[in-house]
Each structure stands twice: as structure tokens, then as C-alpha cells.
Design a protein around this motif. Structure first.
Motif, PDB file in Angstrom:
ATOM      1  N   HIS A 405       0.837  -1.194   0.000  1.00 30.64           N
ATOM      2  CA  HIS A 405       0.000   0.000   0.000  1.00 30.64           C
ATOM      3  C   HIS A 405       0.872   1.243   0.000  1.00 30.64           C
ATOM      4  N   SER A 407       0.666   5.295   1.482  1.00 29.56           N
ATOM      5  CA  SER A 407      -0.081   6.318   2.240  1.00 29.56           C
ATOM      6  C   SER A 407       0.154   7.671   1.609  1.00 29.56           C
ATOM      7  N   HIS A 419      -7.015   8.640  -6.625  1.00 29.52           N
ATOM      8  CA  HIS A 419      -6.848   7.435  -5.793  1.00 29.52           C
ATOM      9  C   HIS A 419      -7.089   6.185  -6.617  1.00 29.52           C
ATOM     10  N   LYS A 429      -2.828  -0.942  -2.728  1.00 27.53           N
ATOM     11  CA  LYS A 429      -3.878  -0.145  -2.069  1.00 27.53           C
ATOM     12  C   LYS A 429      -3.365   1.262  -1.802  1.00 27.53           C
ATOM     13  N   THR A 431      -3.893   4.419   0.706  1.00 30.42           N
ATOM     14  CA  THR A 431      -4.550   4.854   1.943  1.00 30.42           C
ATOM     15  C   THR A 431      -4.296   6.339   2.143  1.00 30.42           C
ATOM     16  N   MET A 466      -7.596   6.219   8.712  1.00 27.93           N
ATOM     17  CA  MET A 466      -7.146   6.112   7.325  1.00 27.93           C
ATOM     18  C   MET A 466      -8.264   5.515   6.466  1.00 27.93           C
ATOM     19  N   THR A 468      -9.162   3.652   2.767  1.00 26.64           N
ATOM     20  CA  THR A 468      -8.406   2.826   1.818  1.00 26.64           C
ATOM     21  C   THR A 468      -9.149   2.673   0.495  1.00 26.64           C
ATOM     22  N   ASP A 470      -8.976   0.238  -2.856  1.00 33.20           N
ATOM     23  CA  ASP A 470      -8.350  -0.985  -3.354  1.00 33.20           C
ATOM     24  C   ASP A 470      -8.146  -0.895  -4.864  1.00 33.20           C
TER      25      ASP A 470
END
Ligand SMILES: Nc1ncnc2c1ncn2[C@@H]1O[C@H](COP(=O)(O)OP(=O)(O)O)[C@@H](O)[C@H]1O
Ligand SMILES: O=P(O)(O)OC[C@H](O)CO
Length: 500
Positions: A405, A407, A419, A429, A431, A466, A468, A470
Motif C-alpha cells: 500500500h 499512504s 486514488h 492499495k 490509503t 485512514m 483505503t 483498493d
């Protein structure tokens, strides 16, 4: 009166913000003022350093007035800032002697070219962790001194002072008592040796910069003196560059942890622990923070144009009314039939990592008679994701670390289309914190650690919630094709810059 809050000053490229945090990490007040950008010549970006100071001083008072908080309740202050931006001032008058040359600005390309002609790349990288570019403060100082002989004279008379925005604000806040910076900001000047932790005498000599210009370098959490706010003395307990502060705000304390911040530019920073890590692929080796006398290093991929491309769509091209509209337009374009396979290379001020190309300029590819504003907006948002992949791919090669992931934070990280597209492109992912202000949060933590407001990093409040997004595995192949087209677009734009 109990000290309830830490004050974070976040002086960014496009705005200045002052935010108050309580012990639980809640945001209890926030005020903001936009900062005008000055474009004197193509490729130049400047700020008025006095304006930055006036805005900051006003916002510090404004946040207390607006939220009815007595100055006595402020425990300490931290300053985080757009990095590399160069201010020169006269210590006798306290006035800037030139416009602030912004990190994005390209007027000192010629100085960077000279250093490259003298084959100094390896030497400078070995000492500073930086690849020669007009992005860093050194060539900006050289250019200012070269342009104006009066500045050289001021330097010889020991009146000239240099600072990045943190130092400039500290100087003003302490009424000229403190001329200091922290390791993170120093590590962005191309004057600072990140191994000896000193301004590098050999480089200063080479650049023709007198050491008396330079601030004292301290930990990011340190005693930086005090300022008087509404008659009350308050300690300044932290200085740090905004990207490093955001890393700290994400609580990315473990080696290998990483964050990507989308403001004016985008900056992907990985904590590499107590040893500097060398990059073979154009990433910067830099200082993440200095805390309790210990240095933590980082690897960074610096992307010069991210949110500022969206600002360009709004203010330069006038095709959206505000930045938030960019997501709506991008979604509209993505659903249009036939699909517009277009690419925008937003190299308005060259390209940073991993290309380090000062000469390349922006370009659009694949336009047809059917291309609409919406498509141009979509291509602009997608360019943020492509540039992120450029950096993450080389980071993986340099460190051998893959990730599940990423951030993200910063103003442009509000964009939902970004995103989804980025998750699909990177096949990981994405986040993001519900509150995107990780930079201010990070500097508040650093200031609060200095004063004992928080006793150690283990005592810092939990990270904010957070969210997320996917990725869709079925999009992998299409995304690979798009990415190849992006790479071809960058190559074509480079070719144009070098052969016109
Ligand atoms: N919803 C959005 N989508 C895309 N970009 C956005 C959005 N909201 C803000 N931005 C962009 O984010 C930038 C501001 O982010 P910020 O983190 O405040 O930047 P800085 O600290 O560099 O001044 C601006 O360039 C703006 O155009
Ligand atoms: O203004 P930002 O948030 O894009 O940050 C600017 C960087 O610090 C430049 O290195």
C-alpha cells in the motif's frame, strides 16, 4: 494557565496555514492565507519574503482570536516550510534584498549547468546526497550573487544572511536573535554534508559562498528560541522541511516506511534508518529528521509539478472553476466514448526524479478533434499517478523493498479519481488520512516532543483514521499499456526540448 495546544506553522508553496493541536492530536483551530506566485519570466517562480512573514504573523494572531484561545495556552510552536526556497536578507535592516527564489524556479539553470560541465555530479552527490539541479538552494544563491554586485559587497561586509523559509521566519519571529535551521532543511541546500553534518567548506569555496551567510544547524526538535505572541513569550521547539514533517506526521518511524504527499509538487519519501542509502537511479539521499541528537535518513523522489498542474488548469487555462472540479471532469472523461487516449507531461519547470531534466517543458500527446477540456483534466490528474510510478519503481530497485500500500496526503490527495487511477496503475492499495494535513501534524509532534507536551514518540496520539482504496486486478494490462505510452510521451517531450 495550563498549556493545552501546540501551534504548527505550515508555510507551503501556495499558502500559509496555522493549525492548533491538542494532546490527543485533534485539530482545534486552523486558519489559512493563499500566497501569490510571481512569474517574472517563463520557468521562474518567486515569492515576496516579506509577504510570507506578514501573513505568518497575522495568521498566528488570527487563529487565537478566531477560536478564542489565550496565548498562554500555547505550549510551543513548530515551523514547517516549502523547502529549498531561498531568501537573502540584510541582517542590519532585517529586510530581504531580493525576491525569494522558489524551489521550482529555473533561473539558476545556468549555474547548475556550469557545475555539471565541471563534472562535479559525483562529488556533490557523495557529500550532499543531491543530484545537481537548480531546484536546490546553492545555485539560487550563486545566481543572486552573480546578478547583483551589491549583494557580494553585503556578503563581504558580513551583513548578508541566507535562509530557507524556516530560517527566515525564525529570524523574524525572534526579532533577529536566532539564525538557525534544522538538519532536514540544511540537507536540501546542496551546501550541507549529510555525512559530517556540517556546511561543506570545499563546496562553499567552489560555489563562492561565504560561510558567514549560513544559519546554525540543529536537530528538528530543538531549542530555537522564543517569540512574543500577544505579549506572551512562547518557545519555538521545532523546524523541519514540509516533506520530512509529513513523514513524521505519518509516524513513519520504521526503516522502509514510506509516504507520498501531493501539494504543489509531489514528494515520495522513505525512512531508511540511521544510515544514508545510496540511489543508483536518481533518488535523493536526504535527512528525514534529527531527534535527540540522532539522525534518521531518507530516500526521496521529488516530483516538481503535481497540484500546481491542477492550479494551472484553473488559473492558467481557465478550464475548471476550482481544483475540486478536476475529479468530476476526470470521471466524465474516463467514461466518454470513444476513449481519448491522451497524455500530459506537466514538465512546466523541468522534471525531477528520476529524470533530473532541467530543459524539458510541458507537452500533450494524442490530441484529436474530439478531445475536450474534460480529457485534458483527466490526463493532468493521471500524470500525477504516472510520475509516482516512475519514482516507486526505481525505489523498489534501489531498496529491494516492494509494498502492498501507499499512504498519501496533501491538498491534491483529496482527488478521488487520482486514488482509483493510482491504485490500478500501481496495483497496490492507496490509503489516506481523513484529515490530509500530515505536514502540520508532523511539525506539531516535533515541537511537542521538544517541550515534553508529548514525552516520547510512543506517547504521540494514534494516527488519524485512514481511508483505503483498493485496486482492480483486471485493469493491470490496460494500465501497463498506458504507462508505456506515458514513458514514450516523456521521451518525446525530452527530444523536443533538446532538438528545437
Ligand atoms: N481535489 C483536488 N484535486 C486535485 N488537486 C487539488 C485538489 N484540491 C487541491 N488541489 C491542489 O493541491 C494544491 C494545494 O495543496 P497543498 O497541500 O495546500 O499545497 P502546498 O503545501 O504546496 O501549498 C494546489 O495546487 C491545488 O490545485
Ligand atoms: O509546497 P509543497 O507542499 O508542494 O512542498 C514543496 C517542497 O518542500 C519542495 O521541495
Amino acid at each position: 494557565m495550563t498549556k493545552e495546544y501546540v501551534m504548527a506553522i505550515d508555510q507551503g508553496t501556495t499558502s500559509t496555514r496555522v493549525i492548533l493541536y491538542d494532546k490527543n492530536g485533534n485539530t482545534v483551530g486552523m486558519v489559512k492565507k493563499e500566497l501569490p506566485q510571481i512569474f517574472q519570466e517563463p520557468g521562474w517562480v518567486e515569492h515576496d519574503a516579506n509577504q510570507i512573514w506578514i501573513d505568518t504573523e497575522w495568521l498566528m494572531q488570527q487563529v487565537l482570536t478566531k477560536y478564542d484561545i489565550p496565548a498562554q495556552e500555547i505550549d510551543s510552536i513548530g515551523i514547517t516550510n516549502q523547502r529549498e526556497t531561498t531568501v537573502l536578507w540584510d541582517r542590519e535592516t532585517g529586510e530581504p534584498v531580493a525576491p525569494a527564489i522558489v524551489w521550482q524556479s529555473k533561473q539558476s539553470n545556468i549555474m547548475a549547468d556550469k557545475l555539471k560541465e565541471n563534472h562535479l555530479e559525483e562529488k556533490i552527490y557523495d557529500k550532499t546526497g543531491l543530484w545537481i539541479d537548480s531546484y536546490f538552494s546553492a545555485t539560487k544563491i550563486m545566481w543572486l550573487l552573480d546578478q547583483n554586485s551589491e549583494l557580494k559587497q553585503l556578503m563581504d561586509e558580513d551583513r548578508l544572511r541566507f535562509g530557507t523559509i524556516d530560517s527566515w521566519l525564525l529570524w523574524k519571529l525572534t526579532r533577529g536573535k536566532a539564525h538557525a535551521t534544522d538538519y532536514t532543511n540544511a540537507s536540501r541546500t546542496m551546501l550541507f554534508n549529510i555525512h559530517t553534518l556540517q556546511w561543506d567548506p570545499e563546496l562553499l569555496d567552489l560555489y563562492g559562498i561565504n560561510p558567514n551567510l549560513l544559519p546554525k544547524v540543529k536537530n528538528s526538535s530543538d531549542d530555537f528560541g522564543e517569540t512574543i505572541l500577544k505579549g506572551v513569550p512562547i518557545k519555538i521547539g521545532a523546524l523541519a522541511g514540509d516533506q520530512q514533517a509529513a513523514l513524521f506526521g505519518h509516524q513513519a518511524f520504521k526503516p522502509g516506511s514510506i509516504k507520498s504527499t501531493y501539494g504543489t509538487g509531489a514528494f515520495i519519501v522513505m525512512n531508511t534508518g540511521d544510515q544514508p542509502k545510496v540511489s543508483k537511479h536518481g533518488l535523493l539521499t536526504t535527512i528525514a529528521y534529527g531527534l535527540n541528537g540522532k539522525i534518521t535518513y531518507a530516500l526521496e523522489g521529488s516530483i516538481f509539478v503535481a497540484g500546481s498542474a491542477v492550479q494551472w488548469l484553473e488559473e492558467g487555462m481557465d478550464i475548471i472553476d476550482n481544483s475540486a472540479m478536476s475529479a468530476e471532469y476526470a470521471y466524465q472523461s474516463s467514461q466518454s466514448v470513444p476513449y481519448q487516449d491522451i497524455y500530459l507531461v506537466p514538465a512546466f519547470t523541468g522534471l525531477g526524479a528520476p529524470y533530473w531534466d532541467q530543459k524539458i517543458r510541458g507537452a500533450a500527446f494524442g490530441l484529436t478533434r474530439a478531445t475536450r477540456n474534460q480529457d485534458l483534466v483527466r490526463a493532468t490528474i493521471e500524470s500525477l499517478a504516472y510520475q509516482t510510478k516512475d519514482v516507486l519503481d526505481v525505489m523498489t530497485v534501489d531498496t529491494g523493498l516492494t509494498r502492498t500500500h501507499l499512504s498519501i496526503d496533501g491538498g491534491a490527495a483529496a482527488n478521488e479519481y487520482l486514488h482509483e487511477f493510482m491504485a490500478d496503475l500501481l496495483q497496490i492499495k492507496i490509503t489516506r488520512p481523513r484529515k490530509l494535513e500530515m505536514t502540520a501534524r508532523g511539525i506539531a509532534y516535533l515541537a511537542g516532543l521538544q517541550s515534553g507536551f508529548w514525552s516520547s514518540i510512543d506517547q504521540l496520539p494514534d494516527n488519524p483514521e485512514m481511508l483505503t482504496v483498493d485496486y482492480n486486478e483486471e485493469h493491470k494490462q490496460t494500465m501497463q499499456k498506458h504507462y508505456e505510452n506515458w514513458q514514450k510521451s516523456v521521451k518525446a517531450a525530452q527530444k523536443f526540448a533538446y532538438h528545437r
